[in-house]
Design a protein around this motif. Structure first.
Motif, PDB file in Angstrom:
ATOM      1  N   ALA B 108       0.842  -1.191   0.000  1.00  0.00           N
ATOM      2  CA  ALA B 108       0.000   0.000   0.000  1.00  0.00           C
ATOM      3  C   ALA B 108       0.878   1.242   0.000  1.00  0.00           C
ATOM      4  O   ALA B 108       0.644   2.188  -0.738  1.00  0.00           O
ATOM      5  CB  ALA B 108      -0.915   0.001   1.213  1.00  0.00           C
ATOM      6  N   LEU B 116       4.982   1.763  -7.227  1.00  0.00           N
ATOM      7  CA  LEU B 116       4.623   3.092  -7.726  1.00  0.00           C
ATOM      8  C   LEU B 116       3.815   2.975  -9.013  1.00  0.00           C
ATOM      9  O   LEU B 116       2.856   3.707  -9.223  1.00  0.00           O
ATOM     10  CB  LEU B 116       5.889   3.935  -7.959  1.00  0.00           C
ATOM     11  CG  LEU B 116       6.590   4.440  -6.698  1.00  0.00           C
ATOM     12  CD1 LEU B 116       7.932   5.070  -7.033  1.00  0.00           C
ATOM     13  CD2 LEU B 116       5.719   5.439  -5.951  1.00  0.00           C
ATOM     14  N   ASP B 117       4.193   2.011  -9.866  1.00  0.00           N
ATOM     15  CA  ASP B 117       3.448   1.804 -11.114  1.00  0.00           C
ATOM     16  C   ASP B 117       1.997   1.417 -10.814  1.00  0.00           C
ATOM     17  O   ASP B 117       1.065   1.911 -11.459  1.00  0.00           O
ATOM     18  CB  ASP B 117       4.100   0.697 -11.961  1.00  0.00           C
ATOM     19  CG  ASP B 117       5.385   1.173 -12.627  1.00  0.00           C
ATOM     20  OD1 ASP B 117       5.595   2.402 -12.688  1.00  0.00           O
ATOM     21  OD2 ASP B 117       6.181   0.320 -13.061  1.00  0.00           O
ATOM     22  N   VAL B 118       1.818   0.536  -9.829  1.00  0.00           N
ATOM     23  CA  VAL B 118       0.457   0.109  -9.495  1.00  0.00           C
ATOM     24  C   VAL B 118      -0.341   1.290  -8.962  1.00  0.00           C
ATOM     25  O   VAL B 118      -1.516   1.474  -9.304  1.00  0.00           O
ATOM     26  CB  VAL B 118       0.471  -1.048  -8.464  1.00  0.00           C
ATOM     27  CG1 VAL B 118      -0.956  -1.471  -8.124  1.00  0.00           C
ATOM     28  CG2 VAL B 118       1.244  -2.234  -9.014  1.00  0.00           C
ATOM     29  N   LEU B 119       0.318   2.124  -8.150  1.00  0.00           N
ATOM     30  CA  LEU B 119      -0.377   3.298  -7.609  1.00  0.00           C
ATOM     31  C   LEU B 119      -0.778   4.269  -8.716  1.00  0.00           C
ATOM     32  O   LEU B 119      -1.842   4.881  -8.663  1.00  0.00           O
ATOM     33  CB  LEU B 119       0.516   4.029  -6.608  1.00  0.00           C
ATOM     34  CG  LEU B 119       0.314   3.685  -5.147  1.00  0.00           C
ATOM     35  CD1 LEU B 119       1.103   4.642  -4.269  1.00  0.00           C
ATOM     36  CD2 LEU B 119      -1.169   3.764  -4.791  1.00  0.00           C
ATOM     37  N   ARG B 120       0.091   4.385  -9.721  1.00  0.00           N
ATOM     38  CA  ARG B 120      -0.264   5.250 -10.858  1.00  0.00           C
ATOM     39  C   ARG B 120      -1.489   4.686 -11.572  1.00  0.00           C
ATOM     40  O   ARG B 120      -2.327   5.443 -12.071  1.00  0.00           O
ATOM     41  CB  ARG B 120       0.916   5.383 -11.823  1.00  0.00           C
ATOM     42  CG  ARG B 120       1.989   6.296 -11.275  1.00  0.00           C
ATOM     43  CD  ARG B 120       3.098   6.584 -12.278  1.00  0.00           C
ATOM     44  NE  ARG B 120       4.225   7.164 -11.584  1.00  0.00           N
ATOM     45  CZ  ARG B 120       5.327   6.503 -11.251  1.00  0.00           C
ATOM     46  NH1 ARG B 120       5.476   5.240 -11.609  1.00  0.00           N
ATOM     47  NH2 ARG B 120       6.295   7.093 -10.584  1.00  0.00           N
ATOM     48  N   GLU B 121      -1.598   3.375 -11.592  1.00  0.00           N
ATOM     49  CA  GLU B 121      -2.797   2.764 -12.189  1.00  0.00           C
ATOM     50  C   GLU B 121      -4.030   3.093 -11.362  1.00  0.00           C
ATOM     51  O   GLU B 121      -5.118   3.314 -11.909  1.00  0.00           O
ATOM     52  CB  GLU B 121      -2.631   1.242 -12.288  1.00  0.00           C
ATOM     53  CG  GLU B 121      -1.742   0.790 -13.429  1.00  0.00           C
ATOM     54  CD  GLU B 121      -1.782  -0.712 -13.580  1.00  0.00           C
ATOM     55  OE1 GLU B 121      -2.877  -1.249 -13.818  1.00  0.00           O
ATOM     56  OE2 GLU B 121      -0.723  -1.341 -13.443  1.00  0.00           O
ATOM     57  N   VAL B 122      -3.869   3.101 -10.038  1.00  0.00           N
ATOM     58  CA  VAL B 122      -4.987   3.479  -9.168  1.00  0.00           C
ATOM     59  C   VAL B 122      -5.411   4.913  -9.476  1.00  0.00           C
ATOM     60  O   VAL B 122      -6.602   5.223  -9.591  1.00  0.00           O
ATOM     61  CB  VAL B 122      -4.597   3.329  -7.676  1.00  0.00           C
ATOM     62  CG1 VAL B 122      -5.682   3.894  -6.776  1.00  0.00           C
ATOM     63  CG2 VAL B 122      -4.349   1.871  -7.336  1.00  0.00           C
ATOM     64  N   LEU B 123      -4.412   5.767  -9.645  1.00  0.00           N
ATOM     65  CA  LEU B 123      -4.678   7.173  -9.961  1.00  0.00           C
ATOM     66  C   LEU B 123      -5.438   7.284 -11.284  1.00  0.00           C
ATOM     67  O   LEU B 123      -6.443   8.008 -11.379  1.00  0.00           O
ATOM     68  CB  LEU B 123      -3.347   7.918 -10.038  1.00  0.00           C
ATOM     69  CG  LEU B 123      -3.383   9.451 -10.039  1.00  0.00           C
ATOM     70  CD1 LEU B 123      -4.130   9.984  -8.845  1.00  0.00           C
ATOM     71  CD2 LEU B 123      -1.953   9.994 -10.074  1.00  0.00           C
ATOM     72  N   ASP B 124      -4.983   6.558 -12.278  1.00  0.00           N
ATOM     73  CA  ASP B 124      -5.670   6.571 -13.581  1.00  0.00           C
ATOM     74  C   ASP B 124      -7.099   6.056 -13.432  1.00  0.00           C
ATOM     75  O   ASP B 124      -8.027   6.586 -14.047  1.00  0.00           O
ATOM     76  CB  ASP B 124      -4.920   5.690 -14.600  1.00  0.00           C
ATOM     77  CG  ASP B 124      -3.602   6.328 -15.016  1.00  0.00           C
ATOM     78  OD1 ASP B 124      -3.441   7.534 -14.799  1.00  0.00           O
ATOM     79  OD2 ASP B 124      -2.728   5.594 -15.537  1.00  0.00           O
ATOM     80  N   GLY B 125      -7.242   5.005 -12.633  1.00  0.00           N
ATOM     81  CA  GLY B 125      -8.569   4.424 -12.419  1.00  0.00           C
ATOM     82  C   GLY B 125      -9.509   5.438 -11.776  1.00  0.00           C
ATOM     83  O   GLY B 125     -10.683   5.538 -12.150  1.00  0.00           O
ATOM     84  N   LEU B 126      -8.998   6.208 -10.812  1.00  0.00           N
ATOM     85  CA  LEU B 126      -9.826   7.214 -10.152  1.00  0.00           C
ATOM     86  C   LEU B 126     -10.211   8.305 -11.138  1.00  0.00           C
ATOM     87  O   LEU B 126     -11.362   8.764 -11.167  1.00  0.00           O
ATOM     88  CB  LEU B 126      -9.052   7.837  -8.975  1.00  0.00           C
ATOM     89  CG  LEU B 126      -9.040   7.043  -7.678  1.00  0.00           C
ATOM     90  CD1 LEU B 126      -8.075   7.682  -6.679  1.00  0.00           C
ATOM     91  CD2 LEU B 126     -10.445   6.983  -7.077  1.00  0.00           C
ATOM     92  N   ARG B 127      -9.246   8.723 -11.948  1.00  0.00           N
ATOM     93  CA  ARG B 127      -9.527   9.802 -12.911  1.00  0.00           C
ATOM     94  C   ARG B 127     -10.591   9.359 -13.912  1.00  0.00           C
ATOM     95  O   ARG B 127     -11.350  10.179 -14.428  1.00  0.00           O
ATOM     96  CB  ARG B 127      -8.254  10.187 -13.662  1.00  0.00           C
ATOM     97  CG  ARG B 127      -7.318  11.017 -12.800  1.00  0.00           C
ATOM     98  CD  ARG B 127      -6.076  11.408 -13.574  1.00  0.00           C
ATOM     99  NE  ARG B 127      -5.250  12.340 -12.822  1.00  0.00           N
ATOM    100  CZ  ARG B 127      -3.936  12.235 -12.710  1.00  0.00           C
ATOM    101  NH1 ARG B 127      -3.284  11.250 -13.302  1.00  0.00           N
ATOM    102  NH2 ARG B 127      -3.260  13.116 -12.003  1.00  0.00           N
ATOM    103  N   ALA B 128     -10.620   8.065 -14.197  1.00  0.00           N
ATOM    104  CA  ALA B 128     -11.560   7.557 -15.202  1.00  0.00           C
ATOM    105  C   ALA B 128     -12.961   7.344 -14.637  1.00  0.00           C
ATOM    106  O   ALA B 128     -13.890   7.025 -15.362  1.00  0.00           O
ATOM    107  CB  ALA B 128     -11.030   6.239 -15.779  1.00  0.00           C
ATOM    108  N   LEU B 129     -13.125   7.509 -13.323  1.00  0.00           N
ATOM    109  CA  LEU B 129     -14.442   7.259 -12.714  1.00  0.00           C
ATOM    110  C   LEU B 129     -15.488   8.251 -13.250  1.00  0.00           C
ATOM    111  O   LEU B 129     -15.189   9.406 -13.441  1.00  0.00           O
ATOM    112  CB  LEU B 129     -14.358   7.409 -11.187  1.00  0.00           C
ATOM    113  CG  LEU B 129     -13.719   6.264 -10.404  1.00  0.00           C
ATOM    114  CD1 LEU B 129     -13.714   6.601  -8.920  1.00  0.00           C
ATOM    115  CD2 LEU B 129     -14.446   4.951 -10.635  1.00  0.00           C
TER     116      LEU B 129
END
Lengths: 212, 129
Positions: B108, B116-129
């Protein structure tokens, strides 16, 4: 972005993250969680010896009597494997001991503040600072509440300069989304944590006890 | 879950007190207090009917819910039982190797560039909501 496979996590396996939503009683944690996530019914049951010492007479039944409390719990699924879980902290001080449980392995925390009762979020700020868990302060803008500049709130809360503070409307999905984005950006900006903290994570919390 | 619906009387909760389901135990076996988002799964083939018959209905339901990997929090919500009770019941199954805790896929708090790459994916996922 985001399409590049990540070693070990691009195989479709469930990868959950946890965000803690904290703040005083009635500050809008339930509203915030339900504005953006699929709400799931989750109850936790705690011993009355912990939650109501001095309130209930437990002579002879110590450790046997329990009470059930509802938790704010929501999930946001992003694709098939990334899932973000939101957990609201209990708003009353008597559930303080649950915070360690909720914060274990968390990505970070959102401290929700109400300008009419700013003092209510001092304990949350203190807690996450002590625990060195990244957090941001989101000021829930209530109708009729005095509007303050985020800078004034920062000063009032004596926030560390690198802790983000922002206004939000916990009822609005877009606003809550911005809050979560800010938190993840804040965690990313902090970069990898120190090696000495990178102990093996067994997924086992250990015995939750009073957080003192 | 259906089974409990019949027994719920308003705010009163189930007629059977939750810890009756654990035989009164409040501490998970082996001190295995599972993290809320620990991912658990029932590995291998479904136990033989004779083996299943030795388990309580709640343990059997947990095994069914863990046929595919799931988090402890989701399983507890699906069980409609308090988290503490579910943790006790899950620990029983972990002790019997009927359920295993999967290693975390990503820390986490980022520790590596992969994290960090996975967290960037989380960030992208949030932006796409």
């Amino acid at each position: 972005m985001g399409s590049a496979p990540s070693d070990g996590t691009a195989d479709g396996l469930l990868t959950p993250f946890k965000i803690v939503v904290a703040g005083g009683f009635g500050v809008g944690k339930t509203t915030l969680v339900s504005a953006i996530s699929e709400i799931r019914p989750l109850r936790t049951e705690e011993s009355l010896t912990q939650v109501s010492v001095g309130v209930d007479d437990l002579t002879g039944v110590a450790g046997k009597t329990t009470t059930t409390v509802a938790m704010d719990f929501g999930r946001i699924s992003m694709g098939t494997r990334l899932v973000l879980y939101l957990f609201g902290t209990p708003g009353q001080d008597r559930f303080w001991f649950m915070w360690d449980d909720l914060s274990y392995g968390a990505l970070g925390a959102v401290v929700l503040a109400d300008t009419r009762r700013l003092g209510d979020c001092f304990p949350s700020v203190d807690y996450f600072e002590r625990r060195q868990l990244p957090f941001i302060v989101a000021i829930n803008v209530f109708d009729g509440a005095p509007r303050y500049d985020t800078e004034d709130v920062r000063i009032a809360l004596d926030l560390d300069p690198n802790v983000p503070a922002m206004l939000c409307d916990a009822r609005q999905r877009a606003s809550v989304k911005d809050v979560l984005i800010s938190l993840v950006q804040h965690v990313l900006a902090a970069g990898p944590i120190d090696g000495h903290q990178a102990a093996h994570d067994p997924g086992v919390v250990g015995r939750p006890g009073p957080a003192g | 879950m259906r089974r409990y619906d019949r027994w719920i009387d308003g705010e009163a909760g189930p007629v059977v007190r939750p810890y009756a389901l654990t035989g009164g135990r409040t501490d998970p076996a082996g001190n295995t207090v599972l993290d809320l988002i620990a991912v658990i799964v029932a590995p291998g083939p479904t136990p033989e009917p004779a083996e299943l018959a030795k388990l309580s209905p709640e343990h059997r339901k947990l095994l069914r819910l863990c046929q595919t990997p799931a988090t402890v929090a989701d399983v507890a919500a699906d069980m409609a039982l308090p988290l503490g009770v579910v943790r006790v019941l899950l620990a029983d199954l972990v002790q019997q190797d009927k359920i295993v805790v999967l290693p975390r896929r990503a820390a986490a708090r980022p520790r590596t560039s992969t994290d960090l790459d996975v967290l960037r994916e989380v960030l992208d996922g949030l932006r796409a909501l």
